[in-house]
Structures are given as structure tokens and as C-alpha cells.
Design an enzyme around this catalytic site. Structure first.
Site, PDB file in Angstrom:
ATOM      1  N   ASP A   1      -4.514   9.821   9.687  1.00  0.00           N
ATOM      2  CA  ASP A   1      -3.180   9.300   9.975  1.00  0.00           C
ATOM      3  C   ASP A   1      -2.602   9.822  11.286  1.00  0.00           C
ATOM      4  OD1 ASP A   1      -2.737   7.616   7.733  1.00  0.00           O
ATOM      5  OD2 ASP A   1      -2.593   9.418   6.508  1.00  0.00           O
TER       6      ASP A   1
ATOM      7  N   GLU B   1       0.876  -1.157   0.000  1.00  0.00           N
ATOM      8  CA  GLU B   1       0.000   0.000   0.000  1.00  0.00           C
ATOM      9  C   GLU B   1       0.920   1.214   0.000  1.00  0.00           C
ATOM     10  OE1 GLU B   1      -2.748  -0.440   3.322  1.00  0.00           O
ATOM     11  OE2 GLU B   1      -3.057   1.724   3.295  1.00  0.00           O
TER      12      GLU B   1
END
Lengths: 392, 259
Positions: free
Chosen positions: B58, B47
Site C-alpha cells: 500500500d 473492497e
């Protein structure tokens, strides 16, 4: 203006809820409940009572003789600076905290730039006995020390945002991340008409009390509920939408939103999101924002911390695209001049944000019969350091 | 349709290792270098993160790597340039993970076109809601052979999990906790959630990510799913002193070691 938004939270193509799945339950809970809760009679009673007895509403609509003479129109100032905590921000925090209580939340989190929304949130939390955490950019914590002290005195915990540019947009990112990590017991009080649906609509509804009062006050003073002009500054755009709200649907009133040009729209040091005009997604909402060709959000600049935001509420993007409001911009210098002028001619020290709206008066051509309302969104105590440098 | 990700999940049902890394990090031109090296190791899926200035989902490690990558000069256009030709040597399925604004500015059609050209197989766009995907992107993704990978969390309702399951083609990304990437997680506290997911007998397999950082946590999530996703811990590992390839090998070997 309720009809402007669809059931998915879009004003035309703007708005929506571009949220990661982690936030879905939090946002869905609000989407599913806020209308029913906030439109209930008991909510409105409690909200109105606190606005009246605690916040000090209605705020005066002040006819300024000196400005009227100078600009050749009937000039009124909507005195949001006279609210408790010194700005319009508290209208929204009171509304949201009652909502949070009715949703059974125990903790409040919020972002703040200059600290005005942080202080208004900490105030509401102190009043309602809720635990309060404010996220603030590490740079802003240094720049706005007096407001940090106020928030702490009011019992709030102030957490520095140390990521990215360490300012408002990063504080907002941190608050959203904190919400992701505390989905069940925490309500996030967003300070402007930004963020995922239903925030833009909810905050606009709470701020709409401003134009509601202007209508009533003008009816008494001028025998009309439709001013010729309403002028307000716009960063995220909460005071502007509050001042515009009840006038959007009439074709008579010209709505003028004043962005912060910073050092100039083309200078690279600006916060004029509409003027720079690129659509995209910021803080879960589709709107105009300042960004690179690669879609990276650009750090804005304005002398006024409250306008120092790289996006704008989606409702304003819609008002701009549909020509329901006119968008202009005012530089740091023009705002400082206007703030100084108001202090000297009216004995009112305006917030630097509000000075942007005042500066727009210089650029207008009024008829003497025009009824003009400028939303004086906040007072200037917090900006004394900046004004002081300017006088020297 | 011959998608590398769907083929992988047809072929392999257990212990799938998905490694996340940020494009343009630690150095601008490390994207293809890491990818090529990983493809020689026991990694099933990669990924690649598209750095974004405001990555809401994140945690600090990945955010920081993204900021550095942006300073290094990474952009979406540059990522596609870097991936040009990797399919000559790399068979590992590739997922791009990024935020919707990056796609919008690049141009949605051009983005999907470029993904197909360089051999990207799937996308994770965490801030693209399911309804919006269906309305605006589903047809486009399918046209370019891209599978959309969606997330579920411990707070996601059963009804919504089933909706996501019905719309998923390859695998579901099960977020281990109410967390952002790289958070510390009490994995045991997640067992109830993992069991609940399994009891739903979904048609799509799932990988567990967020808080998976080493051999033990990887093996643990493998007990409850088709495999695990490691991001922040890998980012930290490749930022160590020493040669990039050696650090990558050391990290993957450790994760895959038996005891």
C-alpha cells in the site's frame, strides 16, 4: 546447514516468500539465479579476493587471557569488529553486490537501522561504481547522524522513512516498496537473514565465512574444529548464523543465540522475538515476531539499534523449535556492563550488539577445558554516545 | 454456487466500479456506515481494507488511513462485529482485503467462518502466494463460499498470468503499473500492457486498479477491462470536511457522470 531449507525456502514451517505479486518477478529472478551465480568458481574467486584484500579477512580469532581467567574456560573472540567498516555486515554486502552486477543491475537499494548495513552497502556501491539509495527511519537518521554522514560521503542517497514508527521495520517497508516500483534495474540488498526466500539463505551463505574461519583457526589453536560453545547476539540474526553455520550439524557444539531483552522480556520494552514467541509473517517471511493478538507488529525496544527489530530470521525460529540452538536474552543494562568490562579489561570497545553476546558469559557455567567462541560482531565507535551516558 | 461477485461478473461485463475503503476510518464506526451508504449508489463492488501495521503493497494514503484506523481501535474481530447484520440491507458484493498475518493470528478457519457468517464474498490477500493458497487455503475458501482474487502486474509473465487465470473464480485484479496503491500513473503508457492482457483471451475478466482516481482515469481503464478499482482517491474524498454521506455521494456521482 544447506539441507535445512527446502526448495520453497522453508526451514521447517518457517521462511518462505510471502510477497505481493508486484514483487514476484524480482524475487523469482533471484531464486532462479543466485545459487548458480554464487556457487560458480569465478564468483567465489572474486568474492574471496575482495574479502581478503579489501575487507581484511580472515579476521583474527583472539584468545582472551583475561576473560578466560575470569570465566574459567578457553575464551576466544572472533574479531568481526576488525572488518572494514567495523562489523560483519560487509561480508554480505560484498557478496550481494557482486551478485547484483552479474544479474545486470544498475542500482542498489537497502534498508538500515543503526546505519551499519547502510554504510557497508554504500561502501560496496562506491567500490563497484553502483548507484546507491539507503532507506532509513526518520528517527534513526536523527539518532545515528555520524553514519548518515558516512553514507553521504560514500556517495549514497539517504531517504527517510516517515511511515509507521519511523525506524528499521519502516525503512524495510519503504525499501521493499521502492523495489516494487523499480523491478527491472534495481537490486535490494537486505542486511540480515530476513525477508523473502532466497534472502535468508543467501545472507547466511555470505556470512558463513565467519564459522568457516573459526573452524580453521581453532584447528590451529586448539587442535579441534568443534568448539564447545559458540555465542552470538541475534536481532535479525546474520552474525549469529554466520558464526553458527558450520557447527549446526555437529552435536557437540552448543550454539547460544542472545536476544535483546531491552528493559526486560516482560517489560513491554524489548526486542526478544523468540522469548515472546508468536509465529506470524513479517517482511515476507514466516517466523517468530512481536505482535498483538490482532496481528499488528509491535514496535521493539533495545538500547542497541542493530537488535531493535520485532522479528528474527526464519532459520533461527527453526533452530529454536528444533532445539538446535539455545535462545536466551540479555537486558540493556547487562549489555552495557559487559561492553564496559571488555573496554577496561581487553582494550576493545565492542558494538552494543556484540555486548549482548559478551553479557551472556556471566550466565554460563563452563568447565575449564571448554573452548568458547564469542562472535564480536562489530566495534563500538557508533555507540559512544550511549556508552558515554552510561559512564556518567 | 451463488457468490455475489461471480454473479455480478456474469450479469455485468463493462464499467464495473469497485470502491476500496479502510475499515475503521475516518472514525471507528464508519465501516458499516460507508458500506450502507455506498450500496445505495451506483457502485458494483466494495473492497474493505483490514488495517495492518506493515502494509507492504500500500501507498501512503491507504497506509495512513490504516494507521488512523488502528489508533481508532479497529481490529479484525471488530470489523466482523461491524459487518454483523449489514446483509439485511446491503446487496453489494463485499471483498475483504488484508495481509496474511491478520488471518494467521485470528485463526484461518475462524476467519473464513466469520466471513461467511457476515456475508463476505471474496478475499484479496496480496502477500499470499498462489502456491501457498492452493496448498493451504483453497479448500477452506471454497467451503465458506469465498472467492480468492489475485493480482497481476505489468511484469507478470504470460505463463504466470495464465496460471492465475486458471485459479481465479471471479475476476483478476490487474495492477496498472509497477507501483504501490495511490501512485501517479501515466495511463497511456499502460495501454500496451492492457492490450496484451486482452489479447490473451483469459477466461476470467479483470478490473484495473492502482492510479485510478477520477472520472477520466476510470473511463480510460474501462475501455480496456471490465472496470476499475478506486481506493486512495476515495479515501482522500471521505476525509474532506462535510458530512461523510455527502462526500461519498459527491465522489461516486462525479466518477459516474457522463461528461
Amino acid at each position: 546447514m544447506k539441507h535445512l531449507i527446502d526448495e520453497n525456502g522453508f526451514y521447517g514451517e518457517f521462511g518462505g516468500a510471502f510477497i505481493p505479486e508486484m514483487l514476484y518477478p524480482n524475487v523469482k529472478e533471484l531464486q532462479d539465479n543466485y545459487k548458480e551465480i554464487t556457487s560458480s568458481k569465478s564468483f567465489q574467486q572474486e568474492f574471496r579476493k575482495i574479502l581478503k584484500e579489501y575487507v581484511g579477512r580472515p579476521t583474527p580469532l583472539y584468545y582472551s587471557k583475561n576473560l578466560s581467567t575470569k570465566y574459567g574456560a578457553k575464551l576466544y573472540l572472533k574479531r568481526e569488529d576488525l572488518n572494514h567498516t567495523g562489523a560483519h555486515k560487509i561480508n554480505n554486502t560484498i557478496g550481494q553486490i557482486i551478485l547484483a552486477q552479474r544479474l545486470g543491475k544498475k542500482r542498489i537499494i537497502a534498508e538500515t537501522g543503526a546505519g551499519q548495513h547502510g554504510v557497508a552497502t554504500a561502501t560496496a556501491c562506491a567500490l563497484m561504481g553502483m548507484d546507491c539509495t539507503i532507506y532509513m527511519g526518520a528517527i534513526d537518521i536523527e539518532r545515528q547522524a555520524p553514519n548518515v554522514k558516512k553514507m553521504k560521503m560514500l556517495g549514497a542517497k539517504v531517504v527517510p522513512a516517515t511511515s509507521g514508527s519511523k525506524t528499521l521495520k519502516d525503512a524495510t517497508n519503504e525499501a521493499i516498496r521502492a523495489w516494487i516500483q523499480n523491478p527491472v534495474d534495481t537490486h535490494y540488498i537486505i542486511g540480515s537473514v530476513v525477508g523473502p526466500h532466497p534472502y535468508p539463505q543467501m545472507v547466511a551463505d555470505f556470512q558463513s565465512v565467519i564459522s568457516e574461519e573459526i573452524q580453521i583457526q581453532l584447528a590451529t589453536e586448539e587442535g579441534t574444529t568443534k568448539p564447545d560453545y559458540v555465542i552470538a547476539c541475534v536481532g535479525g540474526g546474520s552474525n549469529a548464523i554466520g558464526a553458527f553455520y558450520h557447527f549446526i550439524d555437529n552435536n557437540h557444539t552448543k550454539l547460544i543465540a542472545v536476544e535483546a531483552a531491552g528493559l526486560g522480556v516482560s517489560s513491554g520494552k524489548t526486542a526478544a522475538s523468540i522469548a515472546l514467541g508468536k509465529k506470524g509473517i513479517i517482511h515476507a517471511s514466516k517466523t517468530y515476531l512481536m505482535q498483538t493478538n490482532d496481528g499488528q507488529i509491535v514496535e521493539p525496544h533495545s538500547i542497541s539499534a542493530g537488535l531493535d527489530y520485532p522479528g528474527i530470521g526464519p532459520v533461527h525460529s527453526y533452530l529454536y523449535d528444533s532445539s538446535k540452538a539455545e535462545f536466551t536474552s540479555v537486558t540493556d543494562q547487562e549489555a552495557l556492563d559487559a561492553g564496559m568490562q571488555l573496554a577496561r579489561t581487553e582494550g576493545i570497545i565492542p558494538a552494543l550488539e556484540s555486548s549482548h553476546a559478551l553479557a551472556q558469559l556471566e550466565k554460563m557455567n563452563f568447565k575449564s577445558s571448554d573452548v568458547v567462541v564469542v562472535n564480536l560482531s562489530g566495534r563500538g565507535d557508533k555507540d559512544m554516545g550511549t556508552y558515554e551516558k552510561y559512564v556518567k | 454456487m451463488n457468490n455475489r461477485i461471480t454473479s455480478l461478473f456474469e450479469r455485468k461485463k463493462k464499467d464495473i466500479l469497485n470502491i476500496y475503503f479502510t475499515a475503521g476510518y475516518p472514525e471507528l464506526d464508519d465501516t458499516a456506515r460507508i458500506l450502507k451508504h455506498i450500496s445505495t449508489l451506483d457502485v458494483d463492488l466494495v473492497e474493505i481494507g483490514i488495517p495492518f501495521s506493515d502494509p507492504l503493497a500500500d501507498g501512503p494514503t491507504i497506509q495512513n488511513s490504516g494507521s488512523i484506523a488502528l489508533e481508532n481501535g479497529i481490529s479484525l474481530a471488530k470489523i466482523f462485529e461491524q459487518l454483523e447484520g449489514v446483509r439485511e440491507t446491503v446487496d453489494t458484493p463485499i471483498i475483504l482485503m488484508g495481509y496474511l498475518n491478520s488471518l494467521l493470528q485470528f485463526g484461518e478457519k475462524e476467519f473464513c467462518q466469520r466471513c461467511e457468517e457476515v456475508g463476505v464474498d471474496g478475499l484479496i490477500i496480496p502477500d499470499m502466494p498462489l502456491g501457498y493458497y492452493q496448498k493451504h487455503y483453497e479448500t477452506l475458501f471454497k467451503k465458506h463460499g469465498l472467492v480468492n482474487i489475485m493480482l497481476v502486474t505489468p511484469e507478470t509473465s504470460e505463463e504466470r498470468i495464465r496460471e492465475i487465470d486458471a485459479k481465479s473464480e471471479a475476476f483478476i485484479y490487474a495492477v496498472s503499473s509497477n507501483s504501490i496503491t495511490g501512485g501517479s500513473v501515466n495511463v497511456n503508457a499502460q495501454v500496451e500492457y492492457y492490450n496484451r492482457l486482452n489479447a490473451m483471451n483469459l477466461t476470467t475478466p479483470h478490473l484495473i486498479g492502482f492510479g485510478v482516481s477520477d472520472r477520466d482515469s476510470f473511463n480510460n481503464v474501462c475501455q480496456y477491462s471490465a472496470g476499475g478499482i478506486i481506493g486512495s482517491a476515495f479515501i482522500k474524498a471521505i476525509n474532506q470536511e462535510g458530512a461523510l454521506e455527502e462526500n461519498v455521494t459527491k465522489f461516486i456521482t462525479e466518477i459516474r457522470s457522463k461528461n
